[in-house]
Design an enzyme around this catalytic site. Sequence first.
Site, PDB file in Angstrom:
ATOM      1  N   ASP A   3       0.882  -1.166   0.000  1.00 18.13           N
ATOM      2  CA  ASP A   3       0.000   0.000   0.000  1.00 18.13           C
ATOM      3  C   ASP A   3       0.919   1.214   0.000  1.00 18.13           C
ATOM      4  O   ASP A   3       1.632   1.453   0.972  1.00 18.13           O
ATOM      5  CB  ASP A   3      -0.871  -0.046   1.270  1.00 18.13           C
ATOM      6  CG  ASP A   3      -1.715   1.207   1.436  1.00 18.13           C
ATOM      7  OD1 ASP A   3      -1.546   2.165   0.642  1.00 18.13           O
ATOM      8  OD2 ASP A   3      -2.539   1.241   2.371  1.00 18.13           O
ATOM      9  N   ASP A  13      -6.700  -0.676  -1.444  1.00 19.74           N
ATOM     10  CA  ASP A  13      -5.614   0.311  -1.543  1.00 19.74           C
ATOM     11  C   ASP A  13      -4.243  -0.326  -1.793  1.00 19.74           C
ATOM     12  O   ASP A  13      -3.221   0.353  -1.732  1.00 19.74           O
ATOM     13  CB  ASP A  13      -5.574   1.196  -0.287  1.00 19.74           C
ATOM     14  CG  ASP A  13      -5.372   0.405   0.999  1.00 19.74           C
ATOM     15  OD1 ASP A  13      -5.011  -0.777   0.930  1.00 19.74           O
ATOM     16  OD2 ASP A  13      -5.569   0.995   2.078  1.00 19.74           O
ATOM     17  N   GLN A  53       3.175   4.295   2.572  1.00 25.30           N
ATOM     18  CA  GLN A  53       2.845   3.741   3.902  1.00 25.30           C
ATOM     19  C   GLN A  53       3.534   2.407   4.220  1.00 25.30           C
ATOM     20  O   GLN A  53       3.987   2.185   5.335  1.00 25.30           O
ATOM     21  CB  GLN A  53       1.314   3.624   3.998  1.00 25.30           C
ATOM     22  CG  GLN A  53       0.813   2.558   4.906  1.00 25.30           C
ATOM     23  CD  GLN A  53      -0.703   2.429   4.924  1.00 25.30           C
ATOM     24  OE1 GLN A  53      -1.443   3.397   4.909  1.00 25.30           O
ATOM     25  NE2 GLN A  53      -1.176   1.197   4.982  1.00 25.30           N
ATOM     26  N   GLY A  83      18.379  -6.101  -0.137  1.00 26.82           N
ATOM     27  CA  GLY A  83      18.538  -7.450  -0.689  1.00 26.82           C
ATOM     28  C   GLY A  83      17.272  -8.272  -0.788  1.00 26.82           C
ATOM     29  O   GLY A  83      17.195  -9.192  -1.589  1.00 26.82           O
ATOM     30  N   TYR A 134       1.344   0.236  14.902  1.00 24.79           N
ATOM     31  CA  TYR A 134       0.386   0.079  13.809  1.00 24.79           C
ATOM     32  C   TYR A 134       0.796   0.856  12.567  1.00 24.79           C
ATOM     33  O   TYR A 134       1.105   2.033  12.644  1.00 24.79           O
ATOM     34  CB  TYR A 134      -1.009   0.558  14.240  1.00 24.79           C
ATOM     35  CG  TYR A 134      -2.014   0.399  13.128  1.00 24.79           C
ATOM     36  CD1 TYR A 134      -2.353  -0.880  12.707  1.00 24.79           C
ATOM     37  CD2 TYR A 134      -2.577   1.483  12.493  1.00 24.79           C
ATOM     38  CE1 TYR A 134      -3.256  -1.062  11.678  1.00 24.79           C
ATOM     39  CE2 TYR A 134      -3.483   1.312  11.462  1.00 24.79           C
ATOM     40  CZ  TYR A 134      -3.815   0.036  11.060  1.00 24.79           C
ATOM     41  OH  TYR A 134      -4.706  -0.140  10.037  1.00 24.79           O
ATOM     42  N   LYS A 141      -3.065  -2.791   8.095  1.00 24.85           N
ATOM     43  CA  LYS A 141      -3.228  -4.248   8.173  1.00 24.85           C
ATOM     44  C   LYS A 141      -2.305  -4.908   7.154  1.00 24.85           C
ATOM     45  O   LYS A 141      -1.767  -4.260   6.278  1.00 24.85           O
ATOM     46  CB  LYS A 141      -4.687  -4.631   7.897  1.00 24.85           C
ATOM     47  CG  LYS A 141      -5.506  -4.854   9.161  1.00 24.85           C
ATOM     48  CD  LYS A 141      -5.435  -6.302   9.630  1.00 24.85           C
ATOM     49  CE  LYS A 141      -6.029  -6.560  10.988  1.00 24.85           C
ATOM     50  NZ  LYS A 141      -5.107  -6.420  12.114  1.00 24.85           N
ATOM     51  N   ARG A 152     -10.027   0.399  10.949  1.00 21.12           N
ATOM     52  CA  ARG A 152      -8.850   0.532  11.820  1.00 21.12           C
ATOM     53  C   ARG A 152      -8.214  -0.826  12.136  1.00 21.12           C
ATOM     54  O   ARG A 152      -7.595  -1.001  13.182  1.00 21.12           O
ATOM     55  CB  ARG A 152      -9.204   1.298  13.102  1.00 21.12           C
ATOM     56  CG  ARG A 152      -9.640   2.716  12.780  1.00 21.12           C
ATOM     57  CD  ARG A 152      -9.993   3.569  13.967  1.00 21.12           C
ATOM     58  NE  ARG A 152     -10.527   4.857  13.490  1.00 21.12           N
ATOM     59  CZ  ARG A 152      -9.776   5.901  13.156  1.00 21.12           C
ATOM     60  NH1 ARG A 152      -8.481   5.840  13.265  1.00 21.12           N
ATOM     61  NH2 ARG A 152     -10.329   7.008  12.710  1.00 21.12           N
TER      62      ARG A 152
HETATM   63  C1  F6R Z   1      -7.640  -0.482   8.106  1.00 21.94           C
HETATM   64  C2  F6R Z   1      -7.408   0.835   7.501  1.00 21.94           C
HETATM   65  C3  F6R Z   1      -8.338   1.937   7.809  1.00 21.94           C
HETATM   66  C4  F6R Z   1      -7.693   2.989   8.689  1.00 21.94           C
HETATM   67  C5  F6R Z   1      -8.671   4.128   9.031  1.00 21.94           C
HETATM   68  C6  F6R Z   1      -8.007   5.237   9.802  1.00 21.94           C
HETATM   69  O1  F6R Z   1      -6.640  -1.383   7.759  1.00 21.94           O
HETATM   70  O2  F6R Z   1      -6.464   1.032   6.767  1.00 21.94           O
HETATM   71  O3  F6R Z   1      -9.520   1.470   8.399  1.00 21.94           O
HETATM   72  O4  F6R Z   1      -7.228   2.380   9.863  1.00 21.94           O
HETATM   73  O5  F6R Z   1      -9.203   4.690   7.859  1.00 21.94           O
HETATM   74  O6  F6R Z   1      -6.864   5.619   9.111  1.00 21.94           O
HETATM   75  P1  F6R Z   1      -5.815   6.690   9.649  1.00 21.94           P
HETATM   76  O7  F6R Z   1      -5.350   6.226  11.008  1.00 21.94           O
HETATM   77  O8  F6R Z   1      -4.740   6.665   8.613  1.00 21.94           O
HETATM   78  O9  F6R Z   1      -6.576   7.983   9.716  1.00 21.94           O
HETATM   79 MG    MG Z   2      -3.969   1.756   3.515  1.00 21.61          MG
HETATM   80 MG    MG Z   3      -4.565  -2.233   2.258  1.00 22.67          MG
END
Ligand code: F6R
Ligand code: MG
Ligand code: MG
Length: 375
Positions: free
Chosen positions: A11, A51, A93, A102, A230, A233, A267
């Site tokens: 991603d 994504d 990200q 490598g 974090y 995922k 999240r």
């Molecule tokens: C889950 C994911 C989304 C983000 C959420 C908050 O894997 O990617 O659910 O966790 O949109 O995102 P942030 O923390 O980047 O604002």
């Molecule tokens: Mg993402």
């Molecule tokens: Mg993803």
Amino acid sequence: MKLTLSVIKADIGSIGGHIQPSSLLLSTVKERVRHDENKLVKDFYVSHTGDDIAILMAHRQGASDAQIHRLAWDAFVAGTAAAKSQGLYGAGQDLLKDSFSGNVRGMGPAVAELEIEERPNEAFLFFAADKTDPGAYNLPLYLAFADPMNTPGLILAPAMSKGFRFVIMDVSCVDGDRVIELNAPEELHDIAALLRDPERFVVESVWSRATGAQAASVSTSRLHNIAGKYTGKDDPVMLVRAQMDFPATGEIIEPFSIGHFVAGGMRGSHNMPLMPVRLNSPISYFDGPPIVSCAAFSVHDAKLTGPVDVFNHPFWDAVRHQVSLKAMDMRRQGFFGAAMLPMAELEYTGIKDKLGKLEERFTIRAAGKEYARMR
Ligand code: F6R
Ligand code: MG
Ligand code: MG
């Protein structure tokens, strides 16, 4: 000479949140890989699932090859620059290290590779999932390779009746790859005992016991373990060979009609059903639901023919409808109980700080004072 299929995904940014990459981002990655075509990479296919962008490459370099991994890394670095130029969300990200060293394993991108003797009619499936983690494939692989209720080939096809060997990884171990090999059908109950815990034990690969050939390869990275916090995922990819000594394509995809609950969604912290979707699908409801796509290929002399979009068939519309209902049903209970993942799996740390502060306010009431406190 052996054929290697490598799929490397990351991603590196998306439009309007964690939804889908831009066409500029996709074309930048594609062009960077195409630049190498007919040198190291014999053929390739670039796609996105939610994504995540995946680069599938057919080549002769073998698994874990530094040049192949570097090519994917460089393509993602070029893509990140494009993502930044458009102000995309989460640009770069999954590129967790500053420079390539490598092998992209342990650097953020997910990797699944098969190094095989190419059959004259080699058929394989490439799966990519978003908003979930590698344990999402535990149930489908168990059913496809070990359960005759799902896979009649286990009782009908002579080469399959010897069963399959599962290599299972303990992804909670950060000291190295902690793995166990178990044979189906003899050790079915042991396999089940591990795979029931998909946040800890993940199928890494599956092998034919009749021929010793590799049947499946799953990306098992945990971004959380690499970054120590974090960062998204793990959104796993998987390659599965089909037909003849392996389960038929239909047997491999059958379990995806269940819409089983997996870790992920909003999240990265919920239990949500996994929805089979068309290739290049975006993310929507509740940053989910977790999705999985499947591209079927034939490969000959390292040249790919395909993909066929396996979940782009009227049958899967009914499955998608049912999964939507399941997802909405679970969402009705918000954060309560089974809707949200257990403490150790929550991907954001805010709740731990909150509970830490509340801990200090708890008191043990003196015996006999129960009523006094209420007044
Ligand atoms: C889950 C994911 C989304 C983000 C959420 C908050 O894997 O990617 O659910 O966790 O949109 O995102 P942030 O923390 O980047 O604002
Ligand atoms: Mg993402
Ligand atoms: Mg993803």
